[in-house]
Design a protein around this motif. Structure first.
Motif, PDB file in Angstrom:
ATOM      1  N   UNK A 139      -6.968 -10.553  36.436  1.00 33.71           N
ATOM      2  CA  UNK A 139      -6.893 -11.561  35.384  1.00 33.71           C
ATOM      3  C   UNK A 139      -6.133 -11.037  34.180  1.00 33.71           C
ATOM      4  N   UNK A 140      -6.384  -9.792  33.802  1.00 31.57           N
ATOM      5  CA  UNK A 140      -5.695  -9.210  32.649  1.00 31.57           C
ATOM      6  C   UNK A 140      -4.216  -8.993  32.922  1.00 31.57           C
ATOM      7  N   UNK A 141      -3.888  -8.561  34.136  1.00 35.54           N
ATOM      8  CA  UNK A 141      -2.487  -8.334  34.471  1.00 35.54           C
ATOM      9  C   UNK A 141      -1.706  -9.642  34.425  1.00 35.54           C
ATOM     10  N   UNK A 142      -2.295 -10.718  34.954  1.00 37.51           N
ATOM     11  CA  UNK A 142      -1.598 -12.002  34.944  1.00 37.51           C
ATOM     12  C   UNK A 142      -1.461 -12.565  33.539  1.00 37.51           C
ATOM     13  N   UNK A 143      -2.377 -12.174  32.637  1.00 38.79           N
ATOM     14  CA  UNK A 143      -2.310 -12.622  31.240  1.00 38.79           C
ATOM     15  C   UNK A 143      -1.496 -11.670  30.367  1.00 38.79           C
ATOM     16  N   UNK A 144      -0.943 -10.619  30.961  1.00 37.36           N
ATOM     17  CA  UNK A 144      -0.126  -9.643  30.252  1.00 37.36           C
ATOM     18  C   UNK A 144      -0.905  -8.933  29.154  1.00 37.36           C
ATOM     19  N   UNK A 145      -2.173  -8.613  29.480  1.00 35.24           N
ATOM     20  CA  UNK A 145      -3.018  -7.855  28.556  1.00 35.24           C
ATOM     21  C   UNK A 145      -2.870  -6.372  28.860  1.00 35.24           C
ATOM     22  N   UNK A 146      -2.649  -5.580  27.837  1.00 31.93           N
ATOM     23  CA  UNK A 146      -2.490  -4.146  27.988  1.00 31.93           C
ATOM     24  C   UNK A 146      -3.850  -3.441  27.970  1.00 31.93           C
ATOM     25  N   UNK A 147      -3.863  -2.200  28.407  1.00 31.31           N
ATOM     26  CA  UNK A 147      -5.102  -1.435  28.488  1.00 31.31           C
ATOM     27  C   UNK A 147      -5.743  -1.225  27.122  1.00 31.31           C
ATOM     28  N   UNK A 148      -4.920  -1.231  26.061  1.00 33.59           N
ATOM     29  CA  UNK A 148      -5.468  -1.016  24.726  1.00 33.59           C
ATOM     30  C   UNK A 148      -5.980  -2.294  24.083  1.00 33.59           C
ATOM     31  N   UNK A 149      -5.951  -3.410  24.827  1.00 33.92           N
ATOM     32  CA  UNK A 149      -6.460  -4.676  24.305  1.00 33.92           C
ATOM     33  C   UNK A 149      -5.417  -5.567  23.663  1.00 33.92           C
ATOM     34  N   UNK A 150      -4.189  -5.080  23.533  1.00 30.45           N
ATOM     35  CA  UNK A 150      -3.108  -5.908  22.995  1.00 30.45           C
ATOM     36  C   UNK A 150      -2.495  -6.735  24.124  1.00 30.45           C
ATOM     37  N   UNK A 151      -1.711  -7.734  23.731  1.00 28.44           N
ATOM     38  CA  UNK A 151      -1.022  -8.584  24.699  1.00 28.44           C
ATOM     39  C   UNK A 151       0.484  -8.400  24.549  1.00 28.44           C
ATOM     40  N   UNK A 152       1.170  -8.246  25.690  1.00 30.24           N
ATOM     41  CA  UNK A 152       2.604  -7.948  25.661  1.00 30.24           C
ATOM     42  C   UNK A 152       3.428  -9.117  25.153  1.00 30.24           C
ATOM     43  N   UNK A 153       2.972 -10.332  25.397  1.00 27.87           N
ATOM     44  CA  UNK A 153       3.710 -11.521  24.990  1.00 27.87           C
ATOM     45  C   UNK A 153       2.736 -12.540  24.418  1.00 27.87           C
ATOM     46  N   UNK A 154       3.291 -13.643  23.942  1.00 27.15           N
ATOM     47  CA  UNK A 154       2.466 -14.743  23.436  1.00 27.15           C
ATOM     48  C   UNK A 154       2.432 -15.905  24.419  1.00 27.15           C
ATOM     49  N   UNK A 155       2.625 -15.615  25.710  1.00 25.94           N
ATOM     50  CA  UNK A 155       2.741 -16.677  26.714  1.00 25.94           C
ATOM     51  C   UNK A 155       1.532 -17.600  26.736  1.00 25.94           C
ATOM     52  N   UNK A 156       0.335 -17.076  26.436  1.00 28.08           N
ATOM     53  CA  UNK A 156      -0.869 -17.895  26.488  1.00 28.08           C
ATOM     54  C   UNK A 156      -0.807 -19.057  25.511  1.00 28.08           C
ATOM     55  N   UNK A 157      -0.023 -18.919  24.447  1.00 26.01           N
ATOM     56  CA  UNK A 157       0.066 -19.962  23.435  1.00 26.01           C
ATOM     57  C   UNK A 157       1.390 -20.716  23.488  1.00 26.01           C
ATOM     58  N   UNK A 158       2.449 -20.018  23.865  1.00 26.49           N
ATOM     59  CA  UNK A 158       3.740 -20.694  23.977  1.00 26.49           C
ATOM     60  C   UNK A 158       3.688 -21.797  25.019  1.00 26.49           C
ATOM     61  N   UNK A 159       2.935 -21.593  26.104  1.00 28.73           N
ATOM     62  CA  UNK A 159       2.846 -22.625  27.135  1.00 28.73           C
ATOM     63  C   UNK A 159       2.258 -23.905  26.569  1.00 28.73           C
ATOM     64  N   UNK A 160       1.248 -23.789  25.729  1.00 27.66           N
ATOM     65  CA  UNK A 160       0.649 -24.976  25.119  1.00 27.66           C
ATOM     66  C   UNK A 160       1.608 -25.616  24.134  1.00 27.66           C
ATOM     67  N   UNK A 161       2.261 -24.803  23.314  1.00 24.97           N
ATOM     68  CA  UNK A 161       3.162 -25.342  22.302  1.00 24.97           C
ATOM     69  C   UNK A 161       4.294 -26.143  22.913  1.00 24.97           C
ATOM     70  N   UNK A 162       4.863 -25.645  24.006  1.00 25.13           N
ATOM     71  CA  UNK A 162       5.980 -26.341  24.647  1.00 25.13           C
ATOM     72  C   UNK A 162       5.486 -27.552  25.430  1.00 25.13           C
ATOM     73  N   UNK A 163       4.432 -27.363  26.231  1.00 27.83           N
ATOM     74  CA  UNK A 163       3.951 -28.474  27.044  1.00 27.83           C
ATOM     75  C   UNK A 163       3.469 -29.649  26.200  1.00 27.83           C
ATOM     76  N   UNK A 164       2.847 -29.368  25.061  1.00 30.12           N
ATOM     77  CA  UNK A 164       2.348 -30.456  24.226  1.00 30.12           C
ATOM     78  C   UNK A 164       3.479 -31.274  23.617  1.00 30.12           C
ATOM     79  N   UNK A 165       4.646 -30.670  23.446  1.00 27.99           N
ATOM     80  CA  UNK A 165       5.812 -31.410  22.978  1.00 27.99           C
ATOM     81  C   UNK A 165       6.503 -32.156  24.113  1.00 27.99           C
TER      82      UNK A 165
END
Length: 542
Positions: free
Chosen positions: A394-420
């Motif tokens: 689950x973390x790998x697919x969400x691009x979550x790093x071992x230190x708890x950071x996220x490599x990208x903002x994909x989790x939110x960009x998908x909503x921003x684009x799809x809602x438009x």
């Protein structure tokens, strides 16, 4: 103010957002069909519920700043500074691929007001290793996938001949990661958001969904409200034409996966005269509503679940399920319900495996049949009380790093684009009935895919569902995979029919997209098209 409510369960996420991450997870290796007259795969195309009755009206939409321009920007003096750019290629600061070069281009924030401010778009390139014939622009999907990061894997997905002949180019679309990337929740809040779980179908689940929908919308507006209205796909397609010019190309050669097909077809609609060799793999249907999108994915992932479980039972030893395929499905659903009620130990006391995280991991596995063995192993562990491996997936697919950071903002960009991009039905009673239908007909993932995530979004949609013909653009190669869970095969059929000049290639297999993972046949056809301009035979099935 948020626009009208669009879903009963706004916590649901459209599953296509995991496409890029899952391609990386898979190591870049390498449906009972819906009726022929139903391109959405979700019942009668006029109803969305299979009843044959006319759907309630869609919510009101605004207009994209990039759609109805008075003139072609490439020929309009008001946009000359954008089209006269060149890219200053140099080392990348945060990309692992040693052959990737990075740069930027500048584009208008609002395409209908070029004097009102600019944004920078991050671009990347892997230079051709042989006799160069041009640039091949790629997009990994999402929406929200980072194209610059994707370049670490693209050379493994295309043939050596394509890598030798083309500069492989990609970019982070506007709002994504390095390109005015939107900021919403903190890393800690993102962990909480991803793990949020309540009993499926309960009043607690509805309340939790409403709380997170409002919280996410408020955070995105507070941190990135100035760019949220301008992240639609038409605007990104205009940006891609500036990229074409900055690369020194008269025509755009393009390879788009998943959402990248929607971006590509939108470009072809806006700039048909500059379409070069276009490949659209894992197609989205531009004529469907947000609700039909959700329904198509609910059905697609149900079919993929059934295929995964059938394969698991055939394996025998190592499969955690027993009995018939239907019994195996019930065991999986019961497992999810049990983890909803009592999260599993993951080895990290601060992050147990919740039901939401378990479902996210299994969804990721369903993207690629090469991951099914991993899925069997992780589910076996989890059904024996150890949730570590499912949490890892689950973390790998969400691009979550071992230190708890996220490599990208994909989790939110998908909503921003799809809602438009995708308006939904504006009728609360209909939405309630549709959510119940999806939960009943597609019990594995239908309950979590029964909403569109836009109930409280602060910006109204700017695009109505409509076919794309792109007259004068062809020929365009559209690829569909019969067992694709995220972009069901019927959507590829529909897009190929809509386009004025297109051919449809079919990969008879499981998983999301085909080029780079079909085993040879699709790759041979696409390579001949990209390298020699040889258009594949329409209707070819591999």
């Amino acid at each position: 103010m948020p626009h009208a409510a669009r879903a009963r369960r706004p916590l649901a996420r459209l599953a296509a957002g995991a496409a890029a991450a899952v391609l990386l997870l898979a190591g870049c290796s390498g449906l009972d069909p819906a009726p022929d007259d139903d391109p959405t795969g979700s019942g009668d195309p006029t109803s969305g519920d299979g009843s044959g009755e006319t759907s309630p009206a869609l919510e009101e939409t605004g207009t994209s700043a990039a759609q109805g321009l008075a003139a072609d920007p490439a020929e309009d003096p008001a946009y000359a500074e954008y089209y006269e750019q060149s890219i200053d290629w140099g080392p990348c600061e945060d990309v692992e691929g040693e052959d990737v070069e990075c740069g930027t281009i500048t584009v208008p924030l609002a395409w209908d007001a070029p004097d009102s401010g600019d944004i920078e778009i991050a671009v990347g390139r892997v230079a051709a290793s042989g006799d160069r014939i041009g640039s091949l622009v790629t997009n990994p999907g999402g929406p929200g996938g980072s194209g610059v990061d994707f370049l670490e894997s693209v050379p493994l997905m295309v043939s050596a001949d394509v890598s030798a002949s083309y500069d492989l180019v990609s970019f982070d679309p506007r709002g994504v990661t390095r390109s005015a990337g939107i900021e919403c929740l903190s890393d800690e809040e993102t962990d909480e958001y991803r793990s949020a779980t309540a009993e499926a179908g309960s009043a607690e689940e509805d309340q939790l969904a409403e709380e997170w929908s409002a919280r996410l919308a408020e955070a995105c507006e507070a941190n990135s409200g100035d760019v949220l209205p301008y992240l639609d796909t038409y605007s990104a397609a205009r940006d891609m034409d500036v990229l074409r010019a900055a690369l020194g190309e008269d025509d755009l050669d393009y390879l788009g996966y998943s959402y990248g097909t929607y971006l590509g077809s939108s470009y072809a609609e806006l700039h048909p005269g500059r379409v070069g060799r276009f490949v659209l793999d894992g197609a989205l249907d531009p004529s469907i509503t947000m609700n039909e999108f959700s329904a198509g994915q609910a059905e697609g992932f149900e079919r993929a679940t059934e295929a995964f479980l059938a394969d698991c039972l055939e394996q025998g030893q190592g499969c955690p399920f027993k009995g018939s395929e239907e019994e195996a499905k019930q065991q999986l659903i019961s497992f999810f319900a049990a983890v909803d009620a009592q999260p599993l130990d993951s080895g990290d006391p601060q992050r147990p495996l919740t039901g939401a995280l378990a479902r996210s991991a299994v969804l990721a596995v369903l993207y690629e049949d090469g991951l099914w063995e991993l899925g069997r192993q992780a589910l076996t562990d989890a059904m024996n009380g150890d949730g570590a491996q499912l949490l890892y997936v689950a973390d790998l697919s969400a691009e979550r790093n071992a230190d708890g950071s996220y490599s990208t903002n994909a989790a939110y960009a998908i909503t921003a684009v799809n809602c438009l991009d995708h308006p939904g039905i504006d009728d609360e009673q209909w939405l309630e009935q549709e959510a119940d239908r999806l939960a009943e007909e597609f019990p594995t993932f239908g309950p979590m895919l029964g909403g569109d995530g836009c109930a409280d979004w602060p910006v109204e949609p700017v695009r109505e569902p409509a076919p794309i013909a792109a007259e004068g653009a062809g020929p365009i190669v559209v690829i569909g995979t019969t067992g694709d869970p995220a972009t069901p095969y019927e959507w590829a059929e529909s897009l190929a029919e809509q386009l004025d000049d297109a051919v449809l290639l079919t990969f008879d297999g499981n998983g999301h997209t085909a080029y780079g993972r079909s085993g040879g046949c699709i790759e041979e056809q696409v390579d001949a098209y990209l390298l020699e301009g040889t258009v594949p035979e329409d209707g070819l099935t591999c």
